[in-house]
Design a protein around this motif. Sequence first.
Motif, PDB file in Angstrom:
ATOM      1  N   HIS A 201      -2.098   7.936 -10.980  1.00  0.00           N
ATOM      2  CA  HIS A 201      -2.230   7.117  -9.681  1.00  0.00           C
ATOM      3  C   HIS A 201      -1.157   6.126  -9.469  1.00  0.00           C
ATOM      4  CE1 HIS A 201      -6.116   9.157  -9.181  1.00  0.00           C
ATOM      5  NE2 HIS A 201      -6.599   8.551  -9.831  1.00  0.00           N
ATOM      6  N   THR A 202      -0.965   5.498  -8.284  1.00  0.00           N
ATOM      7  CA  THR A 202       0.118   4.309  -7.975  1.00  0.00           C
ATOM      8  C   THR A 202      -0.679   3.181  -7.417  1.00  0.00           C
ATOM      9  OG1 THR A 202       1.868   5.944  -7.844  1.00  0.00           O
ATOM     10  CG2 THR A 202       2.252   3.624  -7.238  1.00  0.00           C
ATOM     11  N   PHE A 203      -0.728   2.230  -8.034  1.00  0.00           N
ATOM     12  CA  PHE A 203      -1.603   1.162  -7.564  1.00  0.00           C
ATOM     13  C   PHE A 203      -0.571   0.105  -7.331  1.00  0.00           C
ATOM     14  CE2 PHE A 203      -5.238   2.532 -10.257  1.00  0.00           C
ATOM     15  CZ  PHE A 203      -5.783   3.167  -9.165  1.00  0.00           C
ATOM     16  N   GLU A 204      -0.180  -0.361  -5.943  1.00  0.00           N
ATOM     17  CA  GLU A 204       0.934  -1.748  -5.702  1.00  0.00           C
ATOM     18  C   GLU A 204       0.178  -2.748  -5.467  1.00  0.00           C
ATOM     19  OE1 GLU A 204       3.377  -3.095  -2.080  1.00  0.00           O
ATOM     20  OE2 GLU A 204       2.444  -1.119  -1.877  1.00  0.00           O
ATOM     21  N   TYR A 205       0.355  -3.743  -6.366  1.00  0.00           N
ATOM     22  CA  TYR A 205      -0.350  -5.135  -6.300  1.00  0.00           C
ATOM     23  C   TYR A 205       0.383  -6.148  -5.312  1.00  0.00           C
ATOM     24  CZ  TYR A 205      -2.107  -3.003 -10.640  1.00  0.00           C
ATOM     25  OH  TYR A 205      -2.524  -1.892 -11.411  1.00  0.00           O
ATOM     26  N   ARG A 206      -0.377  -6.887  -4.583  1.00  0.00           N
ATOM     27  CA  ARG A 206       0.416  -7.680  -3.654  1.00  0.00           C
ATOM     28  C   ARG A 206      -0.378  -9.053  -3.887  1.00  0.00           C
ATOM     29  NH1 ARG A 206       2.359  -5.781   1.906  1.00  0.00           N
ATOM     30  NH2 ARG A 206       2.908  -7.819   1.660  1.00  0.00           N
ATOM     31  N   PRO A 207       0.224  -9.995  -4.672  1.00  0.00           N
ATOM     32  CA  PRO A 207      -0.307 -11.233  -4.936  1.00  0.00           C
ATOM     33  C   PRO A 207      -0.354 -12.246  -3.805  1.00  0.00           C
ATOM     34  CG  PRO A 207       1.534 -10.952  -6.325  1.00  0.00           C
ATOM     35  CD  PRO A 207       1.461  -9.802  -5.558  1.00  0.00           C
ATOM     36  N   ALA A 208      -1.354 -13.136  -3.651  1.00  0.00           N
ATOM     37  CA  ALA A 208      -1.245 -14.043  -2.490  1.00  0.00           C
ATOM     38  C   ALA A 208      -2.306 -15.271  -3.040  1.00  0.00           C
ATOM     39  CB  ALA A 208      -2.014 -13.409  -1.346  1.00  0.00           C
ATOM     40  N   LEU A 209      -2.162 -16.290  -2.080  1.00  0.00           N
ATOM     41  CA  LEU A 209      -2.669 -17.573  -2.692  1.00  0.00           C
ATOM     42  C   LEU A 209      -3.940 -17.684  -2.000  1.00  0.00           C
ATOM     43  CD1 LEU A 209       0.324 -19.880  -2.666  1.00  0.00           C
ATOM     44  CD2 LEU A 209      -0.809 -19.232  -4.711  1.00  0.00           C
ATOM     45  N   MET A 210      -4.922 -18.054  -2.572  1.00  0.00           N
ATOM     46  CA  MET A 210      -6.222 -18.560  -1.847  1.00  0.00           C
ATOM     47  C   MET A 210      -7.161 -19.580  -2.755  1.00  0.00           C
ATOM     48  SD  MET A 210      -9.468 -16.680  -0.054  1.00  0.00           S
ATOM     49  CE  MET A 210     -10.102 -16.317  -1.565  1.00  0.00           C
ATOM     50  N   GLY A 211      -7.759 -20.563  -2.157  1.00  0.00           N
ATOM     51  CA  GLY A 211      -8.613 -21.521  -2.745  1.00  0.00           C
ATOM     52  C   GLY A 211      -7.878 -22.728  -3.177  1.00  0.00           C
ATOM     53  N   GLY A 212      -8.234 -23.433  -4.070  1.00  0.00           N
ATOM     54  CA  GLY A 212      -7.625 -24.582  -4.753  1.00  0.00           C
ATOM     55  C   GLY A 212      -6.240 -24.524  -5.037  1.00  0.00           C
ATOM     56  N   ILE A 213      -5.845 -23.439  -5.556  1.00  0.00           N
ATOM     57  CA  ILE A 213      -4.432 -23.336  -5.798  1.00  0.00           C
ATOM     58  C   ILE A 213      -3.548 -23.302  -4.471  1.00  0.00           C
ATOM     59  CG2 ILE A 213      -4.874 -20.612  -6.003  1.00  0.00           C
ATOM     60  CD1 ILE A 213      -1.972 -22.468  -8.263  1.00  0.00           C
ATOM     61  N   ALA A 214      -4.180 -22.647  -3.603  1.00  0.00           N
ATOM     62  CA  ALA A 214      -3.541 -22.544  -2.120  1.00  0.00           C
ATOM     63  C   ALA A 214      -3.327 -24.065  -1.609  1.00  0.00           C
ATOM     64  CB  ALA A 214      -4.095 -21.610  -1.088  1.00  0.00           C
ATOM     65  N   ILE A 215      -4.463 -24.600  -1.723  1.00  0.00           N
ATOM     66  CA  ILE A 215      -4.393 -26.025  -1.222  1.00  0.00           C
ATOM     67  C   ILE A 215      -3.423 -26.734  -2.017  1.00  0.00           C
ATOM     68  CG2 ILE A 215      -5.792 -27.947  -0.790  1.00  0.00           C
ATOM     69  CD1 ILE A 215      -8.193 -26.544  -0.715  1.00  0.00           C
ATOM     70  N   ASP A 216      -3.322 -26.681  -2.958  1.00  0.00           N
ATOM     71  CA  ASP A 216      -2.193 -27.557  -4.001  1.00  0.00           C
ATOM     72  C   ASP A 216      -0.644 -26.907  -3.758  1.00  0.00           C
ATOM     73  OD1 ASP A 216      -4.122 -28.769  -5.088  1.00  0.00           O
ATOM     74  OD2 ASP A 216      -4.347 -27.775  -6.935  1.00  0.00           O
ATOM     75  N   THR A 217      -0.623 -25.658  -3.385  1.00  0.00           N
ATOM     76  CA  THR A 217       0.627 -25.130  -3.237  1.00  0.00           C
ATOM     77  C   THR A 217       1.231 -25.473  -1.730  1.00  0.00           C
ATOM     78  OG1 THR A 217       0.085 -23.364  -4.778  1.00  0.00           O
ATOM     79  CG2 THR A 217       2.288 -23.164  -3.753  1.00  0.00           C
ATOM     80  N   VAL A 218       0.190 -24.997  -1.019  1.00  0.00           N
ATOM     81  CA  VAL A 218       0.708 -25.033   0.507  1.00  0.00           C
ATOM     82  C   VAL A 218      -0.052 -25.873   1.673  1.00  0.00           C
ATOM     83  CG1 VAL A 218       2.012 -22.899   0.450  1.00  0.00           C
ATOM     84  CG2 VAL A 218      -0.335 -22.767   1.196  1.00  0.00           C
ATOM     85  N   GLY A 219      -1.028 -26.416   0.907  1.00  0.00           N
ATOM     86  CA  GLY A 219      -1.918 -27.505   1.723  1.00  0.00           C
ATOM     87  C   GLY A 219      -2.868 -26.483   2.775  1.00  0.00           C
ATOM     88  N   ASP A 220      -3.379 -25.237   2.319  1.00  0.00           N
ATOM     89  CA  ASP A 220      -4.120 -24.517   2.916  1.00  0.00           C
ATOM     90  C   ASP A 220      -4.994 -23.473   2.369  1.00  0.00           C
ATOM     91  OD1 ASP A 220      -5.378 -22.697   4.911  1.00  0.00           O
ATOM     92  OD2 ASP A 220      -3.628 -22.232   6.039  1.00  0.00           O
ATOM     93  N   PRO A 221      -6.390 -23.597   2.357  1.00  0.00           N
ATOM     94  CA  PRO A 221      -7.092 -22.870   1.373  1.00  0.00           C
ATOM     95  C   PRO A 221      -6.920 -21.260   1.625  1.00  0.00           C
ATOM     96  CG  PRO A 221      -8.510 -23.869   2.746  1.00  0.00           C
ATOM     97  CD  PRO A 221      -7.159 -24.477   3.003  1.00  0.00           C
TER      98      PRO A 221
END
Length: 355
Positions: free
Chosen positions: A34-54
């Motif tokens: 199979h082929t699994f394509e991973y698309r990472p994205a920010l959510m939660g505290g890390i998203a608040i710290d990185t871009v100011g939005d959870p």
Amino acid sequence: MKKSIAILRGDGVGPEVVDVAIKVLDVISEKYGHTFEYRPALMGGIAIDTVGDPLPEETIEICKVCDAVLLGAIGDPKFDNNPSATVRPEQGLLKLRKTLGLFANVRPVKLYAALKHLSPLKEEKLVGVDMVIYRELTGGIYFGKKEKSEDSASDLCLYTRKEIIRISRLAFTEASRRRHKLCLVDKANVLESSRLWREVVQTMSKDFPEVDVSYLFVDNAAMQLILNPSQFDVILTSNMFGDILSDEASILGGSIGLLPSASFGTSHRLYEPVHGSYPQAAGKDIANPVATVLSVAMMLRDFGLTEEADALEAAVGFCIDCGITTEDINPDNPNKCSEVGTAICNVLIGEKLLT
Ligand code: IPM
Ligand code: MN
């Protein structure tokens, strides 16, 4: 098969357990073609710290276009201990559930024979324990109108008939595939919203004559889960009661680190461990990756990859039987989170447990 998976590593131990899950997915894709394509994205505290939005807009877009979402965990004590914080990691998760329409949260509770000694219950109480909690996930007190003034605050618990019907139908269908028992957990002796749940479930039970329906008030259900957990097959309940009861049910098997979950609606699916971000363990490679790996097994099953899901669940069971487990299960001689991952992968490939 080709599938795209949004990867939300989140906070605390989230990144570590998700990295194990990705290694496992890589092995599955290699072994079964199979082929699994991973698309990472920010959510939660890390998203608040990185871009100011959870829950940044970009994350929502990625989740919407992918075939599934894999989430680690979110939450950080620096927000918990600050009642006046206006942005919180949890807001990201709640908004994602609502935006993707994930109204059904499915939390299976299965026990491993090799771990019976870890349960806080006596072994004889554990015989035959095998239940699944159907928790409503986008309504109720979590999403009702919130108000706060200087001296008072309120959270409204609102349910519409439509919201109750759609989750109840899924729970009834699951009960008819399983042991034909459904227990609605509510607080109908006090709450009007619970009385609507009862009315809907009573009416729907006529369409599922093969399902034996029972009703428990949530306080009694909390007690019954400890007194006689094997009585339950499918538990159907509202958002907050399901949140509480699933944590309670998770310790029957000895560790919350073992429990997977799937959330879905009509068009999207999200998979995540039941446990939280366990911030004290972050970065130490000691968290139990099994709940996330089993969430991946649920994902594979929903992709229609039954053989792969079965093989993965069997590999997890084999590692547990062999004693390859993290410190929540084996405090005296624990394996690292990553080692448990390696062992699961090796079993899948048919190699030695730890090379
Ligand atoms: C869960 C969690 C979440 C919930 C929190 C993190 C918002 O406890 O998924 O069970 O309460 O739903
Ligand atoms: Mn919870």
